[in-house]
Design a protein around this motif. Structure first.
Motif, PDB file in Angstrom:
ATOM      1  N   GLU A   1     116.772  32.995  65.393  1.00  0.00           N
ATOM      2  CA  GLU A   1     117.663  33.078  64.235  1.00  0.00           C
ATOM      3  C   GLU A   1     117.404  34.362  63.454  1.00  0.00           C
ATOM      4  O   GLU A   1     118.327  35.048  63.031  1.00  0.00           O
ATOM      5  N   ARG A   2     116.123  34.695  63.264  1.00  0.00           N
ATOM      6  CA  ARG A   2     115.764  35.922  62.543  1.00  0.00           C
ATOM      7  C   ARG A   2     116.308  37.152  63.278  1.00  0.00           C
ATOM      8  O   ARG A   2     116.921  38.033  62.673  1.00  0.00           O
ATOM      9  N   LEU A   3     116.130  37.194  64.588  1.00  0.00           N
ATOM     10  CA  LEU A   3     116.628  38.318  65.381  1.00  0.00           C
ATOM     11  C   LEU A   3     118.154  38.392  65.328  1.00  0.00           C
ATOM     12  O   LEU A   3     118.729  39.476  65.239  1.00  0.00           O
ATOM     13  N   TYR A   4     118.811  37.226  65.367  1.00  0.00           N
ATOM     14  CA  TYR A   4     120.270  37.198  65.283  1.00  0.00           C
ATOM     15  C   TYR A   4     120.733  37.767  63.945  1.00  0.00           C
ATOM     16  O   TYR A   4     121.653  38.580  63.886  1.00  0.00           O
ATOM     17  N   GLN A   5     120.093  37.341  62.861  1.00  0.00           N
ATOM     18  CA  GLN A   5     120.466  37.821  61.533  1.00  0.00           C
ATOM     19  C   GLN A   5     120.269  39.334  61.405  1.00  0.00           C
ATOM     20  O   GLN A   5     120.991  39.996  60.667  1.00  0.00           O
ATOM     21  N   GLN A   6     119.295  39.881  62.128  1.00  0.00           N
ATOM     22  CA  GLN A   6     119.039  41.325  62.098  1.00  0.00           C
ATOM     23  C   GLN A   6     119.915  42.090  63.093  1.00  0.00           C
ATOM     24  O   GLN A   6     119.817  43.302  63.187  1.00  0.00           O
ATOM     25  N   GLY A   7     120.751  41.365  63.845  1.00  0.00           N
ATOM     26  CA  GLY A   7     121.612  42.013  64.827  1.00  0.00           C
ATOM     27  C   GLY A   7     120.886  42.423  66.096  1.00  0.00           C
ATOM     28  O   GLY A   7     121.389  43.224  66.878  1.00  0.00           O
ATOM     29  N   LYS A   8     119.696  41.878  66.314  1.00  0.00           N
ATOM     30  CA  LYS A   8     118.895  42.240  67.485  1.00  0.00           C
ATOM     31  C   LYS A   8     119.019  41.230  68.626  1.00  0.00           C
ATOM     32  O   LYS A   8     118.420  41.405  69.672  1.00  0.00           O
ATOM     33  N   ASP A   9     119.746  40.165  68.405  1.00  0.00           N
ATOM     34  CA  ASP A   9     119.937  39.143  69.426  1.00  0.00           C
ATOM     35  C   ASP A   9     121.395  38.716  69.354  1.00  0.00           C
ATOM     36  O   ASP A   9     121.957  38.606  68.273  1.00  0.00           O
ATOM     37  N   ARG A  10     121.995  38.503  70.489  1.00  0.00           N
ATOM     38  CA  ARG A  10     123.400  38.110  70.481  1.00  0.00           C
ATOM     39  C   ARG A  10     123.535  36.613  70.724  1.00  0.00           C
ATOM     40  O   ARG A  10     122.729  36.026  71.436  1.00  0.00           O
ATOM     41  N   ALA A  11     124.500  36.048  70.101  1.00  0.00           N
ATOM     42  CA  ALA A  11     124.786  34.629  70.315  1.00  0.00           C
ATOM     43  C   ALA A  11     125.640  34.496  71.566  1.00  0.00           C
ATOM     44  O   ALA A  11     126.485  35.351  71.841  1.00  0.00           O
TER      45      ALA A  11
ATOM     46  N   GLU B   1     127.547  28.856  78.360  1.00  0.00           N
ATOM     47  CA  GLU B   1     126.938  29.986  79.064  1.00  0.00           C
ATOM     48  C   GLU B   1     125.421  29.828  79.095  1.00  0.00           C
ATOM     49  O   GLU B   1     124.782  30.070  80.123  1.00  0.00           O
ATOM     50  N   ALA B   2     124.829  29.410  77.996  1.00  0.00           N
ATOM     51  CA  ALA B   2     123.380  29.208  77.955  1.00  0.00           C
ATOM     52  C   ALA B   2     122.978  28.122  78.953  1.00  0.00           C
ATOM     53  O   ALA B   2     122.013  28.298  79.706  1.00  0.00           O
ATOM     54  N   PHE B   3     123.720  27.015  78.980  1.00  0.00           N
ATOM     55  CA  PHE B   3     123.403  25.946  79.925  1.00  0.00           C
ATOM     56  C   PHE B   3     123.584  26.407  81.362  1.00  0.00           C
ATOM     57  O   PHE B   3     122.801  26.039  82.235  1.00  0.00           O
ATOM     58  N   ARG B   4     124.611  27.210  81.621  1.00  0.00           N
ATOM     59  CA  ARG B   4     124.823  27.743  82.972  1.00  0.00           C
ATOM     60  C   ARG B   4     123.620  28.580  83.388  1.00  0.00           C
ATOM     61  O   ARG B   4     123.093  28.435  84.492  1.00  0.00           O
ATOM     62  N   GLN B   5     123.152  29.453  82.491  1.00  0.00           N
ATOM     63  CA  GLN B   5     121.999  30.301  82.791  1.00  0.00           C
ATOM     64  C   GLN B   5     120.745  29.454  83.044  1.00  0.00           C
ATOM     65  O   GLN B   5     119.966  29.741  83.961  1.00  0.00           O
ATOM     66  N   ILE B   6     120.562  28.416  82.243  1.00  0.00           N
ATOM     67  CA  ILE B   6     119.406  27.530  82.420  1.00  0.00           C
ATOM     68  C   ILE B   6     119.474  26.835  83.773  1.00  0.00           C
ATOM     69  O   ILE B   6     118.485  26.781  84.509  1.00  0.00           O
ATOM     70  N   ARG B   7     120.669  26.315  84.124  1.00  0.00           N
ATOM     71  CA  ARG B   7     120.817  25.637  85.418  1.00  0.00           C
ATOM     72  C   ARG B   7     120.517  26.585  86.566  1.00  0.00           C
ATOM     73  O   ARG B   7     119.826  26.217  87.523  1.00  0.00           O
ATOM     74  N   GLU B   8     121.019  27.830  86.498  1.00  0.00           N
ATOM     75  CA  GLU B   8     120.756  28.805  87.550  1.00  0.00           C
ATOM     76  C   GLU B   8     119.262  29.085  87.680  1.00  0.00           C
ATOM     77  O   GLU B   8     118.726  29.152  88.793  1.00  0.00           O
ATOM     78  N   LYS B   9     118.593  29.231  86.556  1.00  0.00           N
ATOM     79  CA  LYS B   9     117.155  29.495  86.580  1.00  0.00           C
ATOM     80  C   LYS B   9     116.405  28.324  87.204  1.00  0.00           C
ATOM     81  O   LYS B   9     115.519  28.512  88.037  1.00  0.00           O
ATOM     82  N   LEU B  10     116.766  27.103  86.809  1.00  0.00           N
ATOM     83  CA  LEU B  10     116.106  25.925  87.370  1.00  0.00           C
ATOM     84  C   LEU B  10     116.361  25.793  88.866  1.00  0.00           C
ATOM     85  O   LEU B  10     115.454  25.448  89.633  1.00  0.00           O
ATOM     86  N   ARG B  11     117.593  26.078  89.305  1.00  0.00           N
ATOM     87  CA  ARG B  11     117.892  26.041  90.734  1.00  0.00           C
ATOM     88  C   ARG B  11     117.037  27.044  91.494  1.00  0.00           C
ATOM     89  O   ARG B  11     116.506  26.748  92.552  1.00  0.00           O
ATOM     90  N   GLY B  12     116.907  28.240  90.922  1.00  0.00           N
ATOM     91  CA  GLY B  12     116.088  29.275  91.551  1.00  0.00           C
ATOM     92  C   GLY B  12     114.642  28.851  91.644  1.00  0.00           C
ATOM     93  O   GLY B  12     113.977  29.098  92.666  1.00  0.00           O
ATOM     94  N   GLU B  13     114.128  28.212  90.598  1.00  0.00           N
ATOM     95  CA  GLU B  13     112.744  27.745  90.627  1.00  0.00           C
ATOM     96  C   GLU B  13     112.547  26.647  91.649  1.00  0.00           C
ATOM     97  O   GLU B  13     111.550  26.618  92.364  1.00  0.00           O
ATOM     98  N   ARG B  14     113.513  25.732  91.748  1.00  0.00           N
ATOM     99  CA  ARG B  14     113.411  24.653  92.739  1.00  0.00           C
ATOM    100  C   ARG B  14     113.457  25.207  94.156  1.00  0.00           C
ATOM    101  O   ARG B  14     112.725  24.773  95.017  1.00  0.00           O
ATOM    102  N   THR B  15     114.321  26.207  94.364  1.00  0.00           N
ATOM    103  CA  THR B  15     114.442  26.815  95.678  1.00  0.00           C
ATOM    104  C   THR B  15     113.143  27.496  96.079  1.00  0.00           C
ATOM    105  O   THR B  15     112.697  27.375  97.211  1.00  0.00           O
ATOM    106  N   SER B  16     112.520  28.182  95.132  1.00  0.00           N
ATOM    107  CA  SER B  16     111.274  28.882  95.457  1.00  0.00           C
ATOM    108  C   SER B  16     110.124  27.916  95.713  1.00  0.00           C
ATOM    109  O   SER B  16     109.171  28.251  96.413  1.00  0.00           O
ATOM    110  N   LEU B  17     110.199  26.694  95.180  1.00  0.00           N
ATOM    111  CA  LEU B  17     109.164  25.695  95.412  1.00  0.00           C
ATOM    112  C   LEU B  17     109.343  24.990  96.755  1.00  0.00           C
ATOM    113  O   LEU B  17     108.405  24.401  97.265  1.00  0.00           O
ATOM    114  N   SER B  18     110.538  25.039  97.307  1.00  0.00           N
ATOM    115  CA  SER B  18     110.832  24.333  98.573  1.00  0.00           C
ATOM    116  C   SER B  18     110.283  25.075  99.764  1.00  0.00           C
ATOM    117  O   SER B  18     110.003  26.174  99.827  1.00  0.00           O
TER     118      SER B  18
END
Length: 84
Positions: free
Chosen positions: A52-62, A67-84
């Protein structure tokens, strides 16, 4: 007094409202599972406050929650694949 919400919080609220009544109740039960105490670890709150602090300073984008959930799912899929 009117609260001003960040775009991220507004998106979360809109996402919550789009859930079915059963899903909303399940969500409420999950976040209040510990005798009415929030079950969110302090470290997670610290991350949220920093973002929130970074967003208020314009250093982080919302980004939209979907989109956030899509990115999380992709990351989790990648982690599961690397564990297999």
């Amino acid at each position: 007094m009117t609260a001003t919400l960040t775009p991220a919080v507004q998106t979360l609220i809109e996402s919550f409202r789009s859930l079915s009544a059963e899903e909303q109740e399940c969500f409420r039960e999950t976040i209040t599972a510990a005798d009415g105490e929030a079950v969110i670890p302090e470290a997670h709150w610290e991350i949220l406050m920093e973002r929130e602090r970074l967003y208020q300073q314009g250093k982080d984008r919302a980004i939209p929650a979907d989109e956030a959930f899509r990115q999380i799912r992709e990351k989790l899929r990648g982690e599961r694949t690397s564990l297999s």
